[in-house]
Design a protein around this motif. Sequence first.
Motif, PDB file in Angstrom:
ATOM      1  N   LEU A  10       0.840  22.252  -1.897  1.00 40.10           N
ATOM      2  CA  LEU A  10       0.384  20.892  -1.647  1.00 40.10           C
ATOM      3  C   LEU A  10       1.530  19.894  -1.805  1.00 40.10           C
ATOM      4  CD1 LEU A  10      -3.043  21.008  -3.521  1.00 40.10           C
ATOM      5  CD2 LEU A  10      -2.675  21.028  -1.064  1.00 40.10           C
ATOM      6  N   THR A  11       2.413  20.151  -2.752  1.00 37.49           N
ATOM      7  CA  THR A  11       3.564  19.276  -2.937  1.00 37.49           C
ATOM      8  C   THR A  11       4.450  19.286  -1.707  1.00 37.49           C
ATOM      9  OG1 THR A  11       3.519  19.746  -5.307  1.00 37.49           O
ATOM     10  CG2 THR A  11       5.521  18.758  -4.427  1.00 37.49           C
ATOM     11  N   LYS A  12       4.649  20.445  -1.111  1.00 37.45           N
ATOM     12  CA  LYS A  12       5.458  20.545   0.100  1.00 37.45           C
ATOM     13  C   LYS A  12       4.851  19.726   1.230  1.00 37.45           C
ATOM     14  CE  LYS A  12       7.350  25.159  -0.858  1.00 37.45           C
ATOM     15  NZ  LYS A  12       7.389  26.570  -0.390  1.00 37.45           N
ATOM     16  N   LYS A  13       3.524  19.778   1.353  1.00 39.49           N
ATOM     17  CA  LYS A  13       2.870  18.990   2.392  1.00 39.49           C
ATOM     18  C   LYS A  13       3.030  17.500   2.111  1.00 39.49           C
ATOM     19  CE  LYS A  13       1.290  22.243   5.058  1.00 39.49           C
ATOM     20  NZ  LYS A  13      -0.139  22.540   5.235  1.00 39.49           N
ATOM     21  N   SER A  14       2.909  17.108   0.855  1.00 38.30           N
ATOM     22  CA  SER A  14       3.107  15.700   0.490  1.00 38.30           C
ATOM     23  C   SER A  14       4.536  15.271   0.810  1.00 38.30           C
ATOM     24  CB  SER A  14       2.818  15.491  -1.003  1.00 38.30           C
ATOM     25  OG  SER A  14       1.479  15.785  -1.308  1.00 38.30           O
ATOM     26  N   TRP A  15       5.507  16.145   0.506  1.00 35.67           N
ATOM     27  CA  TRP A  15       6.891  15.834   0.803  1.00 35.67           C
ATOM     28  C   TRP A  15       7.123  15.722   2.313  1.00 35.67           C
ATOM     29  CZ3 TRP A  15      11.219  13.824  -0.639  1.00 35.67           C
ATOM     30  CH2 TRP A  15      12.382  14.096   0.085  1.00 35.67           C
ATOM     31  N   GLY A  16       6.463  16.589   3.088  1.00 32.25           N
ATOM     32  CA  GLY A  16       6.598  16.526   4.542  1.00 32.25           C
ATOM     33  C   GLY A  16       6.158  15.176   5.089  1.00 32.25           C
ATOM     34  N   LEU A  17       5.037  14.678   4.593  1.00 30.42           N
ATOM     35  CA  LEU A  17       4.558  13.377   5.036  1.00 30.42           C
ATOM     36  C   LEU A  17       5.516  12.274   4.600  1.00 30.42           C
ATOM     37  CD1 LEU A  17       2.171  11.808   6.375  1.00 30.42           C
ATOM     38  CD2 LEU A  17       1.323  11.437   4.068  1.00 30.42           C
ATOM     39  N   LEU A  18       5.998  12.348   3.366  1.00 29.68           N
ATOM     40  CA  LEU A  18       6.925  11.332   2.866  1.00 29.68           C
ATOM     41  C   LEU A  18       8.219  11.351   3.660  1.00 29.68           C
ATOM     42  CD1 LEU A  18       7.627   9.180   0.766  1.00 29.68           C
ATOM     43  CD2 LEU A  18       8.421  11.001  -0.740  1.00 29.68           C
ATOM     44  N   ASN A  19       8.695  12.537   4.038  1.00 33.88           N
ATOM     45  CA  ASN A  19       9.919  12.650   4.812  1.00 33.88           C
ATOM     46  C   ASN A  19       9.763  12.050   6.206  1.00 33.88           C
ATOM     47  OD1 ASN A  19      12.649  13.554   5.017  1.00 33.88           O
ATOM     48  ND2 ASN A  19      11.962  15.280   6.263  1.00 33.88           N
ATOM     49  N   GLU A  20       8.565  12.146   6.767  1.00 32.78           N
ATOM     50  CA  GLU A  20       8.297  11.565   8.079  1.00 32.78           C
ATOM     51  C   GLU A  20       8.087  10.058   8.010  1.00 32.78           C
ATOM     52  OE1 GLU A  20       4.982  13.529   9.818  1.00 32.78           O
ATOM     53  OE2 GLU A  20       5.908  15.519   9.762  1.00 32.78           O
ATOM     54  N   HIS A  21       7.627   9.582   6.881  1.00 32.81           N
ATOM     55  CA  HIS A  21       7.327   8.157   6.713  1.00 32.81           C
ATOM     56  C   HIS A  21       8.039   7.663   5.446  1.00 32.81           C
ATOM     57  CE1 HIS A  21       4.168   8.427   9.802  1.00 32.81           C
ATOM     58  NE2 HIS A  21       3.889   9.594   9.256  1.00 32.81           N
ATOM     59  N   ARG A  22       9.347   7.588   5.528  1.00 31.22           N
ATOM     60  CA  ARG A  22      10.148   7.255   4.353  1.00 31.22           C
ATOM     61  C   ARG A  22       9.943   5.821   3.883  1.00 31.22           C
ATOM     62  NH1 ARG A  22      15.903  10.295   5.797  1.00 31.22           N
ATOM     63  NH2 ARG A  22      14.981  12.377   6.135  1.00 31.22           N
ATOM     64  N   GLU A  23       9.352   4.999   4.747  1.00 32.69           N
ATOM     65  CA  GLU A  23       9.084   3.626   4.317  1.00 32.69           C
ATOM     66  C   GLU A  23       8.098   3.581   3.156  1.00 32.69           C
ATOM     67  OE1 GLU A  23       6.159   4.574   7.635  1.00 32.69           O
ATOM     68  OE2 GLU A  23       8.279   4.908   7.202  1.00 32.69           O
ATOM     69  N   LEU A  24       7.339   4.663   2.940  1.00 29.35           N
ATOM     70  CA  LEU A  24       6.416   4.697   1.803  1.00 29.35           C
ATOM     71  C   LEU A  24       7.160   4.611   0.466  1.00 29.35           C
ATOM     72  CD1 LEU A  24       3.851   7.429   2.979  1.00 29.35           C
ATOM     73  CD2 LEU A  24       3.578   4.947   3.023  1.00 29.35           C
ATOM     74  N   LEU A  25       8.413   5.014   0.455  1.00 32.43           N
ATOM     75  CA  LEU A  25       9.205   4.907  -0.769  1.00 32.43           C
ATOM     76  C   LEU A  25       9.433   3.456  -1.178  1.00 32.43           C
ATOM     77  CD1 LEU A  25      11.991   7.624  -0.390  1.00 32.43           C
ATOM     78  CD2 LEU A  25      10.326   7.452  -2.250  1.00 32.43           C
ATOM     79  N   ARG A  26       9.261   2.539  -0.229  1.00 32.50           N
ATOM     80  CA  ARG A  26       9.506   1.133  -0.544  1.00 32.50           C
ATOM     81  C   ARG A  26       8.455   0.585  -1.510  1.00 32.50           C
ATOM     82  NH1 ARG A  26      10.151  -1.458   5.298  1.00 32.50           N
ATOM     83  NH2 ARG A  26      10.210  -3.409   4.055  1.00 32.50           N
ATOM     84  N   PHE A  27       7.269   1.169  -1.503  1.00 29.25           N
ATOM     85  CA  PHE A  27       6.236   0.679  -2.422  1.00 29.25           C
ATOM     86  C   PHE A  27       6.647   0.867  -3.885  1.00 29.25           C
ATOM     87  CE2 PHE A  27       3.731   1.334   1.463  1.00 29.25           C
ATOM     88  CZ  PHE A  27       3.050   0.126   1.525  1.00 29.25           C
ATOM     89  N   PRO A  28       6.975   2.101  -4.320  1.00 29.30           N
ATOM     90  CA  PRO A  28       7.407   2.234  -5.722  1.00 29.30           C
ATOM     91  C   PRO A  28       8.726   1.522  -5.991  1.00 29.30           C
ATOM     92  CG  PRO A  28       7.664   4.324  -4.549  1.00 29.30           C
ATOM     93  CD  PRO A  28       6.868   3.425  -3.665  1.00 29.30           C
ATOM     94  N   LEU A  29       9.597   1.395  -4.985  1.00 31.31           N
ATOM     95  CA  LEU A  29      10.860   0.680  -5.168  1.00 31.31           C
ATOM     96  C   LEU A  29      10.593  -0.799  -5.447  1.00 31.31           C
ATOM     97  CD1 LEU A  29      13.926   0.452  -5.108  1.00 31.31           C
ATOM     98  CD2 LEU A  29      13.783   0.180  -2.613  1.00 31.31           C
TER      99      LEU A  29
END
Length: 287
Positions: A10-29
């Motif tokens: 499940l973590t790999k799938k979550s990482w796959g989505l995050l890698n495709e939509h890296r703008e999601l990292l801006r929220f915690p940033l």
Amino acid sequence: MKRIKRGWALTKKSWGLLNEHRELLRFPLYGAVATIPLAFVFLGPGLYFLDEGTLGGAIPLLVIGVYALSVVGFYFSVGLAAAADMIFRGEQATVGDGLAVARQRFGAICGWAAVSTAISVLMAALENQGGIAGTIAARLVGMAWSLVTFISVPVIAIEGTGPFETLTRSAGLFKSRWGQQITGNLAIGGAVFLLGVLPSALLIAAGVLIWASAGFAGALLVVLGAIGLAIALLISKALSGIFGVALYRYALDGEAVGGFTKGELESAVKAKKGARNAPPTATPGTV
């Protein structure tokens, strides 16, 4: 071991989505950046007064500081959950779209932050006043709270519930689907620890050890370690948010989203013996 392996999948799938939509990292940033001045304004003076033994000045500042940090943290977490849910539903989602939902849920966020702050104050009181027994009680309360509220953020983002309804919904879904919450959360934490936190901590430790004899090299290692640690924590926050939304959707209506297969989610979401086979039903609000 099987649950841990499922959690890693499940973590790999979550990482796959995050890698495709890296703008999601801006929220915690953005959340991390926003908390820094608040920490200086409230927690810094509060800790100073506490160290001086001035409880009348320390306690209000610390409580207000924890509440303000909770509001900011939940605000950006709700934005992340809303954006992830939009992506799961095949929509184009920007940071602005997620934050627009967070603004709509601001009252619910403030209410939930108040409840969370009250629990934090309770745990601190138990730990500081109760000796060993109080410390154990505080740890147990904290563990139980983190588990039953694991999907509270997606509940707020998608359903727009108030604080007590959010607690009821999250706890009800946890009761019926607790296995995946524990496994998935530990797997994400384990992956980030092994690949990000541990190497960064080793760099910092090495830098501190050689600082006296090789000042520049030691400082460089400390800086690199600190940067790596910050990145690892941001990734962990984003992965947990994505995983929480996927878990919420499946626990709510059995919908496999975000590249997860139904078989993966069925095998990972295994109710504890004696628990209900289906989560409580509710009609989620629109995002």
